[in-house]
Design an enzyme around this catalytic site. Structure first.
Site, PDB file in Angstrom:
ATOM      1  N   ASP A   1       0.841  -1.197   0.000  1.00 16.17           N
ATOM      2  CA  ASP A   1       0.000   0.000   0.000  1.00 16.17           C
ATOM      3  C   ASP A   1       0.879   1.252   0.000  1.00 16.17           C
ATOM      4  OD1 ASP A   1      -2.909   1.069   0.623  1.00 16.17           O
ATOM      5  OD2 ASP A   1      -1.534   2.208   1.895  1.00 16.17           O
TER       6      ASP A   1
ATOM      7  N   TYR B   1       3.025   9.760  -0.265  1.00 18.49           N
ATOM      8  CA  TYR B   1       4.082   9.187   0.588  1.00 18.49           C
ATOM      9  C   TYR B   1       5.472   9.439   0.000  1.00 18.49           C
ATOM     10  CZ  TYR B   1       0.126   6.496   2.516  1.00 18.49           C
ATOM     11  OH  TYR B   1      -1.079   6.107   3.048  1.00 18.49           O
TER      12      TYR B   1
ATOM     13  N   LYS C   1      -2.612   5.953  -4.366  1.00 16.41           N
ATOM     14  CA  LYS C   1      -3.741   6.855  -4.073  1.00 16.41           C
ATOM     15  C   LYS C   1      -3.522   8.208  -4.721  1.00 16.41           C
ATOM     16  CE  LYS C   1      -3.812   4.640   0.449  1.00 16.41           C
ATOM     17  NZ  LYS C   1      -2.411   4.543   0.877  1.00 16.41           N
TER      18      LYS C   1
ATOM     19  N   HIS D   1      -7.622   9.514  -2.128  1.00 17.72           N
ATOM     20  CA  HIS D   1      -7.005   9.474  -0.795  1.00 17.72           C
ATOM     21  C   HIS D   1      -7.925  10.049   0.294  1.00 17.72           C
ATOM     22  CE1 HIS D   1      -2.712   9.246   1.026  1.00 17.72           C
ATOM     23  NE2 HIS D   1      -3.610   9.018   1.967  1.00 17.72           N
TER      24      HIS D   1
HETATM   25  P1  NDP Z   1       0.498   1.211  11.899  1.00 17.05           P
HETATM   26  O1  NDP Z   1      -0.745   1.203  12.691  1.00 17.05           O
HETATM   27  O2  NDP Z   1       0.755   0.131  10.938  1.00 17.05           O
HETATM   28  O3  NDP Z   1       1.743   1.342  12.882  1.00 17.05           O
HETATM   29  C1  NDP Z   1       3.041   1.558  12.413  1.00 17.05           C
HETATM   30  C2  NDP Z   1       3.926   1.911  13.602  1.00 17.05           C
HETATM   31  O4  NDP Z   1       3.990   0.821  14.511  1.00 17.05           O
HETATM   32  C3  NDP Z   1       5.339   2.222  13.191  1.00 17.05           C
HETATM   33  O5  NDP Z   1       5.830   3.174  14.105  1.00 17.05           O
HETATM   34  C4  NDP Z   1       6.048   0.897  13.353  1.00 17.05           C
HETATM   35  O6  NDP Z   1       7.407   1.110  13.653  1.00 17.05           O
HETATM   36  C5  NDP Z   1       5.337   0.317  14.565  1.00 17.05           C
HETATM   37  N1  NDP Z   1       5.234  -1.156  14.531  1.00 17.05           N
HETATM   38  C6  NDP Z   1       4.905  -1.929  13.465  1.00 17.05           C
HETATM   39  N2  NDP Z   1       4.870  -3.227  13.813  1.00 17.05           N
HETATM   40  C7  NDP Z   1       5.196  -3.264  15.115  1.00 17.05           C
HETATM   41  C8  NDP Z   1       5.362  -4.338  16.039  1.00 17.05           C
HETATM   42  N3  NDP Z   1       5.158  -5.600  15.680  1.00 17.05           N
HETATM   43  N4  NDP Z   1       5.718  -4.031  17.320  1.00 17.05           N
HETATM   44  C9  NDP Z   1       5.918  -2.742  17.698  1.00 17.05           C
HETATM   45  N5  NDP Z   1       5.776  -1.700  16.868  1.00 17.05           N
HETATM   46  C10 NDP Z   1       5.414  -1.956  15.583  1.00 17.05           C
HETATM   47  O7  NDP Z   1       0.579   2.669  11.262  1.00 17.05           O
HETATM   48  P2  NDP Z   1       0.399   3.510   9.970  1.00 17.05           P
HETATM   49  O8  NDP Z   1      -0.179   4.759  10.505  1.00 17.05           O
HETATM   50  O9  NDP Z   1       1.625   3.550   9.179  1.00 17.05           O
HETATM   51  O10 NDP Z   1      -0.745   2.814   9.096  1.00 17.05           O
HETATM   52  C11 NDP Z   1      -0.509   1.679   8.315  1.00 17.05           C
HETATM   53  C12 NDP Z   1      -0.611   1.964   6.831  1.00 17.05           C
HETATM   54  O11 NDP Z   1      -1.924   2.427   6.484  1.00 17.05           O
HETATM   55  C13 NDP Z   1       0.277   3.117   6.339  1.00 17.05           C
HETATM   56  O12 NDP Z   1       1.633   2.774   6.308  1.00 17.05           O
HETATM   57  C14 NDP Z   1      -0.359   3.429   5.021  1.00 17.05           C
HETATM   58  O13 NDP Z   1       0.021   2.478   4.050  1.00 17.05           O
HETATM   59  C15 NDP Z   1      -1.836   3.335   5.388  1.00 17.05           C
HETATM   60  N6  NDP Z   1      -2.393   4.653   5.797  1.00 17.05           N
HETATM   61  C16 NDP Z   1      -3.362   5.219   5.008  1.00 17.05           C
HETATM   62  C17 NDP Z   1      -3.933   6.418   5.339  1.00 17.05           C
HETATM   63  C18 NDP Z   1      -4.996   6.992   4.475  1.00 17.05           C
HETATM   64  O14 NDP Z   1      -5.360   8.163   4.662  1.00 17.05           O
HETATM   65  N7  NDP Z   1      -5.507   6.251   3.513  1.00 17.05           N
HETATM   66  C19 NDP Z   1      -3.506   7.186   6.539  1.00 17.05           C
HETATM   67  C20 NDP Z   1      -2.524   6.507   7.333  1.00 17.05           C
HETATM   68  C21 NDP Z   1      -2.012   5.287   6.963  1.00 17.05           C
HETATM   69  P3  NDP Z   1       8.620   0.812  12.645  1.00 17.05           P
HETATM   70  O15 NDP Z   1       8.159   1.136  11.246  1.00 17.05           O
HETATM   71  O16 NDP Z   1       9.680   1.746  13.127  1.00 17.05           O
HETATM   72  O17 NDP Z   1       8.987  -0.639  12.814  1.00 17.05           O
END
Ligand code: NDP
Length: 280
Positions: free
Chosen positions: A48, A53, A78, A111
């Protein structure tokens, strides 16, 4: 769902691998290439991204480097808010494809809904461009993101092709029940953005207690909880161990009592982003 390759089936018959790999805030360049390659090697088959991004080129590079047949990877991008409208959407789509180095997308999403001034026409004009690209087979499925029922209804009244997906914020403590119910009734798959609450809910004591019962991390619990709610999670990580951890969710089942407990949790971990109030 029994593996990363198992699929939800969209309303046009297209299969979509049940966990998507999120890439928001994944910096372009080495970090994006290495993390997406690692995800593909781990077995994720759904990536995704979004024009906003600013990492589409790196994601395309990782896909190409993986050597995996393009047909076996599901790629979503998006359309950013500044490109709403018919001609601007067509141009923005070409630009995303060019950056990704691909000749089609599996899913393209609006988006955020337009919500001000002439918002109905803006969303409808954008959607007409999406339908053209879909009819030309340059996108296998089209959908929206952050749309509430009052944004979806006017779009669906004018649409020839119904949205296949609505990607919204969804995690324990934020279930957006009205939007989810509306989409389920209309055969629109819900994708969960921030399924881990962007990390904000991982220290919640109630979730820790439930996760411990299954010998799982809270992140794994949240991902599985989405799947058991028939919602497609999009966990993001740039950390190798977490990329692996987040894929190991197929060897346990959350009991219906625990599902109810999580479903009834109070409001926590929200980003605070309301599509009717955002200023970007
Ligand atoms: P998530 O809810 O997936 O959380 C990501 C965070 O959690 C990062 O800081 C990551 O750290 C940490 N993390 C991931 N796995 C673990 C684990 N197993 N244990 C501990 N910490 C963990 O967040 P997002 O807000 O990024 O949302 C996910 C995806 O959704 C986005 O990446 C994007 O693709 C999409 N999105 C879409 C939006 C929209 O408007 N359509 C808006 C926001 C997101 P690290 O990376 O440092 O490991």
């Amino acid at each position: 769902m029994k593996s990363l390759k198992d699929q939800f089936i969209l309303n046009n018959g297209v299969g979509i691998p049940c966990i998507g790999f999120g890439t928001w805030q994944t910096h372009a360049g080495r970090v994006a290439v290495v993390s997406v390659l690692e995800a593909l090697e781990t077995g994720y088959r759904h990536i995704d991204t979004a024009a906003a991004y600013d990492n589409e080129e790196s994601i395309g590079e990782a896909i190409s480097k993986s050597g995996i047949n393009r047909k076996n990877i599901f790629v979503t991008s998006k359309l950013w808010n500044s490109n709403r409208g018919y001609d601007t959407t067509l141009r923005a789509f070409d630009e995303s494809l060019r950056k990704l180095g691909l000749d089609y997308l599996d899913l393209y999403l609006i988006h955020w809904p337009a919500t001000k001034d002439d918002w109905r026409n803006q969303n409808n004009d954008t959607w007409r461009a999406f339908e053209k690209l879909y009819n030309e087979k340059r996108i296998r499925s089209i959908g929206v993101s952050n749309f509430k029922p009052h944004h979806l209804k006017p779009l669906m009244e004018k649409a020839e092709i119904m949205p296949a997906v609505n990607q919204i914020e969804f995690h324990p403590g934020l279930m957006q029940t009205e939007t989810v119910e509306f989409c389920k009734k209309n055969n629109i798959l819900i994708e969960a953005w921030s399924p881990l609450g962007s990390g904000r809910i991982l220290n919640n004591p109630d979730l820790i207690k439930i996760a411990e019962k299954y010998n799982k991390s809270v992140a794994q619990l949240c991902i599985k909880w989405c799947l058991q709610n028939n919602v497609l999670p999009l966990p993001k990580s740039i950390t190798i161990e977490r990329i692996h951890e987040n894929a190991k969710v197929f060897d346990f089942i959350i009991s219906s009592q625990d599902m109810d407990r999580i479903n009834m949790m109070p409001h926590i971990g929200s980003s605070g982003l309301d599509p009717d109030k955002i200023n970007f």
